[in-house]
Design an enzyme around this catalytic site. Structure first.
Site, PDB file in Angstrom:
ATOM      1  N   HIS A 233       0.811  -1.217   0.000  1.00 39.45           N
ATOM      2  CA  HIS A 233       0.000   0.000   0.000  1.00 39.45           C
ATOM      3  C   HIS A 233       0.845   1.268   0.000  1.00 39.45           C
ATOM      4  O   HIS A 233       0.307   2.375  -0.066  1.00 39.45           O
ATOM      5  CB  HIS A 233      -0.964   0.009   1.203  1.00 39.45           C
ATOM      6  CG  HIS A 233      -0.295   0.115   2.536  1.00 39.45           C
ATOM      7  ND1 HIS A 233      -0.073  -0.967   3.354  1.00 39.45           N
ATOM      8  CD2 HIS A 233       0.172   1.184   3.214  1.00 39.45           C
ATOM      9  CE1 HIS A 233       0.498  -0.573   4.466  1.00 39.45           C
ATOM     10  NE2 HIS A 233       0.666   0.739   4.408  1.00 39.45           N
ATOM     11  N   ASP A 257      -0.401  -7.541   0.610  1.00 38.51           N
ATOM     12  CA  ASP A 257       0.144  -6.223   0.929  1.00 38.51           C
ATOM     13  C   ASP A 257       1.663  -6.275   0.873  1.00 38.51           C
ATOM     14  O   ASP A 257       2.342  -6.237   1.893  1.00 38.51           O
ATOM     15  CB  ASP A 257      -0.339  -5.757   2.303  1.00 38.51           C
ATOM     16  CG  ASP A 257      -0.053  -4.268   2.538  1.00 38.51           C
ATOM     17  OD1 ASP A 257       0.409  -3.597   1.599  1.00 38.51           O
ATOM     18  OD2 ASP A 257      -0.315  -3.793   3.664  1.00 38.51           O
ATOM     19  N   GLY A 336       3.155   5.485  11.530  1.00 38.74           N
ATOM     20  CA  GLY A 336       4.578   5.779  11.477  1.00 38.74           C
ATOM     21  C   GLY A 336       5.388   4.500  11.470  1.00 38.74           C
ATOM     22  O   GLY A 336       6.582   4.500  11.157  1.00 38.74           O
ATOM     23  N   SER A 338       4.410   1.768   9.610  1.00 43.24           N
ATOM     24  CA  SER A 338       3.992   0.992   8.438  1.00 43.24           C
ATOM     25  C   SER A 338       5.169   0.520   7.601  1.00 43.24           C
ATOM     26  O   SER A 338       6.098   1.270   7.347  1.00 43.24           O
ATOM     27  CB  SER A 338       3.067   1.845   7.566  1.00 43.24           C
ATOM     28  OG  SER A 338       2.545   1.095   6.513  1.00 43.24           O
ATOM     29  N   SER A 353       1.765  -4.300   7.978  1.00 44.75           N
ATOM     30  CA  SER A 353       0.672  -3.953   7.076  1.00 44.75           C
ATOM     31  C   SER A 353      -0.248  -2.938   7.736  1.00 44.75           C
ATOM     32  O   SER A 353      -0.376  -1.809   7.275  1.00 44.75           O
ATOM     33  CB  SER A 353      -0.109  -5.205   6.689  1.00 44.75           C
ATOM     34  OG  SER A 353      -1.228  -4.878   5.886  1.00 44.75           O
TER      35      SER A 353
END
Length: 450
Positions: A233, A257, A336, A338, A353
């Protein structure tokens, strides 16, 4: 006779009392002997970063000795899982570490398989549904993800419970059961749980070192030859990145993802993860940890945070769509974090994710396992020493080639024992009772060539 002043008598009495206490303390010390020396500090095991070892103790509330024992159990569970997933094949019921954290459990469907599990020093647990059964049930739900009701948050295979859990918001239990029934799942294989989760992907923050796609910031998961892997993403195919400069060559989201970025010349991928304490943690490989194993996560918002692996093959519905094949954990994260790195010991597990909650009140987090990313794009993980992934063992009897052999089926070997097989020496990595099909050359989870 003149009376002494009261203050003088009080002072004298106090002096006598102090002297008496002092002499008594000295006498007691002489009887008890010198004070025992302080217990030596427990160092992190070889290959485990001190920062990770400290975070493990903090977040799982373990003593240093307990943390070392827990790491030993995690490694043992990974080896057992690797052997039995292949040798039991379609009869395999999964491997997990019970909550007490000092044993390894394996799901079995027959008494014969129970004996095989005991031969590896694990506890057999009779189950109805195999790991493959539960994964197929999850796949059925995945194929109907676009039709999932709004009340259904996600689903996953729960190996210890031997069921597929469907997560539903308050008041949505009946809707969740109907969704599972329409997907063809047998009622005895489904459990509906009410949750307050509201998962979202963490796109605006970092886990490992930061990188940027336009004005968006994400994080490097793990280095691979030619670049790094991260969350899907965080950017679409063809997007340019900065710090480091590169191009997104593969990206999938939703559905899965994951993504990988090919870096420009002059950027050097290294098998390290930022520990946000002024140093780095070396990545030794990507051996998959078992359910219940301790796992730690690196992120720029919350630093090192640890928890346990709760479930695998989880599906979660984000606002953008359903993502499947995730691993579920209680190691906290916040915006923050991810795309950040998840490790079990020195072994890469996945990239952040999304999830629900935070590191103040706790929460549920999901990470994309790293091995499917490597397989999807044909990538090779960059490591910094230590054992990497072992080849999959091959089940079935083998005939040793000519040469001296001391290994024998039916013999119980302790960790550290040495044998020869076809003239080659091996050291036992995991205590077990040898069986045909577990010969040293074909089961590297049990034997290391020396």
């Amino acid at each position: 006779m003149r009376r002494r002043p009261a203050v003088t008598l009080a002072t004298l009495s106090a002096s006598v009392l102090v002297l008496t206490l002092t002499l008594t303390a000295r006498a007691d010390a002489d009887v008890a002997g010198p004070a025992a020396p302080a217990a030596p500090a427990v160092a992190a095991p070889d290959g485990i970063a001190p920062e990770m070892f400290a975070a493990l103790q903090r977040d799982l509330r373990l003593t240093p000795h307990q943390a070392r024992a827990r790491l030993d159990t995690d490694v043992r569970a990974s080896r057992i899982q690797e052997v039995l997933r292949t040798t039991l094949d379609s009869r395999y019921g999964g491997t997990w570490i019970p909550s007490r954290g000092d044993t390894v459990a394996v799901g079995v469907t027959s008494a014969a398989d129970a004996a095989t599990v005991r031969a590896l020093g694990a506890e057999p647990v009779r189950v109805v549904h195999t790991e493959r059964d539960l994964d197929e049930a999850v796949d059925r739900l995945n194929r109907r993800a676009v039709a999932a009701p709004d009340a259904v948050v996600g689903w996953y295979a729960d190996l210890p419970a031997n069921a597929v859990v469907v997560l539903a918001q308050a008041g949505g239990a009946a809707t969740a059961r109907a969704f599972a029934a329409k997907a063809g799942l047998p009622a005895d294989a489904v459990r509906v749980e009410t949750t307050n989760e509201s998962p979202r992907p963490y796109i605006d923050v970092i886990g490992g070192n930061a990188y940027y796609t336009g004005s968006s910031r994400c994080s490097i998961g793990f280095s691979v030859n030619g670049g790094f892997v991260t969350a899907g993403h965080c950017g679409r195919v063809g997007a340019r990145t900065s710090q480091p400069a590169g191009t997104v060559r593969g990206s999938t989201f939703p559905g899965r993802d994951y993504a990988w970025v090919q870096v420009d010349a002059g950027n050097t991928p290294r098998g390290l993860v930022n520990n946000y304490s002024g140093g780095t943690v070396a990545v030794a490989g990507s051996v998959e940890a078992a359910i219940g194993a301790a796992v730690c996560r690196s992120g720029s918002t919350t630093g090192w945070r640890c928890g346990t692996i709760q479930q695998k093959n989880a599906s979660v519905t984000y606002p953008e769509g359903t993502v499947s094949g995730l691993t579920r954990s209680n190691a906290c994260a916040e915006p923050g974090d991810s795309g950040g790195s998840w490790l079990s010991g020195s072994q890469a597990q996945g990239v952040t994710s999304g999830g629900s909650g935070n590191c103040r009140t706790g929460g549920t987090m999901y990470f994309q396992p790293v091995n499917p990313i490597l397989a999807a794009y044909g990538l090779t993980l960059v490591t910094s020493g230590g054992p990497g992934p072992s080849p999959t063992p091959t089940a079935g009897p083998t005939t040793p080639p000519p040469g001296s052999t001391t290994w024998q089926a039916g013999t119980t070997y302790a960790t550290g024992a040495t044998v020869t097989y076809a003239g080659v020496s091996y050291r036992c990595l995991q205590g077990h009772t040898a069986q045909v099909g577990w010969e040293p050359p074909i089961v590297p989870a049990l034997w290391q060539r020396i």
